[in-house]
Design a protein around this motif. Structure first.
Motif, mmCIF file in Angstrom:
data_model
loop_
_atom_site.group_PDB
_atom_site.id
_atom_site.type_symbol
_atom_site.label_atom_id
_atom_site.label_comp_id
_atom_site.label_asym_id
_atom_site.label_seq_id
_atom_site.Cartn_x
_atom_site.Cartn_y
_atom_site.Cartn_z
ATOM 1 N N HIS A 83 42.941 42.249 48.036
ATOM 2 C CA HIS A 83 42.174 41.249 47.305
ATOM 3 C C HIS A 83 42.373 39.822 47.812
ATOM 4 O O HIS A 83 41.372 39.119 48.029
ATOM 5 N N PRO A 84 43.615 39.341 48.020
ATOM 6 C CA PRO A 84 43.743 37.970 48.531
ATOM 7 C C PRO A 84 43.038 37.765 49.872
ATOM 8 O O PRO A 84 42.474 36.693 50.124
ATOM 9 N N PHE A 85 43.033 38.779 50.712
ATOM 10 C CA PHE A 85 42.335 38.674 52.001
ATOM 11 C C PHE A 85 40.831 38.541 51.785
ATOM 12 O O PHE A 85 40.158 37.740 52.453
ATOM 13 N N ILE A 86 40.289 39.269 50.820
ATOM 14 C CA ILE A 86 38.867 39.187 50.488
ATOM 15 C C ILE A 86 38.502 37.771 50.046
ATOM 16 O O ILE A 86 37.398 37.289 50.336
ATOM 17 N N GLU A 87 39.433 37.092 49.369
ATOM 18 C CA GLU A 87 39.173 35.730 48.872
ATOM 19 C C GLU A 87 38.840 34.752 50.004
ATOM 20 O O GLU A 87 38.197 33.732 49.769
ATOM 21 N N PHE A 88 39.271 35.033 51.229
ATOM 22 C CA PHE A 88 38.923 34.152 52.347
ATOM 23 C C PHE A 88 37.408 34.071 52.533
ATOM 24 O O PHE A 88 36.894 33.043 52.980
#
Length: 96
Positions: free
Chosen positions: A30-35
């Motif tokens: 999820h944090p990677f998707i936030e990029f």
């Protein structure tokens, strides 16, 4: 860049964000998707600058030309940065 070149760049940037988002979702972090959200916010700021006749490719700390941003965009970026970096990074609302 010329205005026509910037039009093409904006389109290609959007395409690159869509490809990144698709790949990031498949990875499932999820944090990677936030990029993708960070990149989308940047794209929207670039589009707004372009619409105002500003060459967004010349807007950076290196050139001294700030990219115009709205306060709500800074707040949105802070939400994304909080998720990605657990609150250790903050965007500031320094007027352009």
């Amino acid at each position: 860049m010329t205005p026509a070149e910037r039009d093409v760049a904006l389109q290609r940037m959007d395409e690159a964000i869509n490809r990144f988002y698709s790949a990031a979702v498949q990875i499932g972090n999820h944090p990677f998707i936030e990029f993708a959200g960070v990149m989308t916010a940047y794209l929207k700021s670039c589009q707004r600058a372009h619409d105002a006749g500003i060459d967004f490719t010349e807007c950076s700390q290196h050139t001294g030309n700030p990219l115009p941003m709205e306060g709500f965009e800074v707040a949105y970026l802070n939400e994304k940065l909080d998720c990605i970096f657990d609150g250790r990074l903050k965007a500031s609302n320094i007027p352009a």
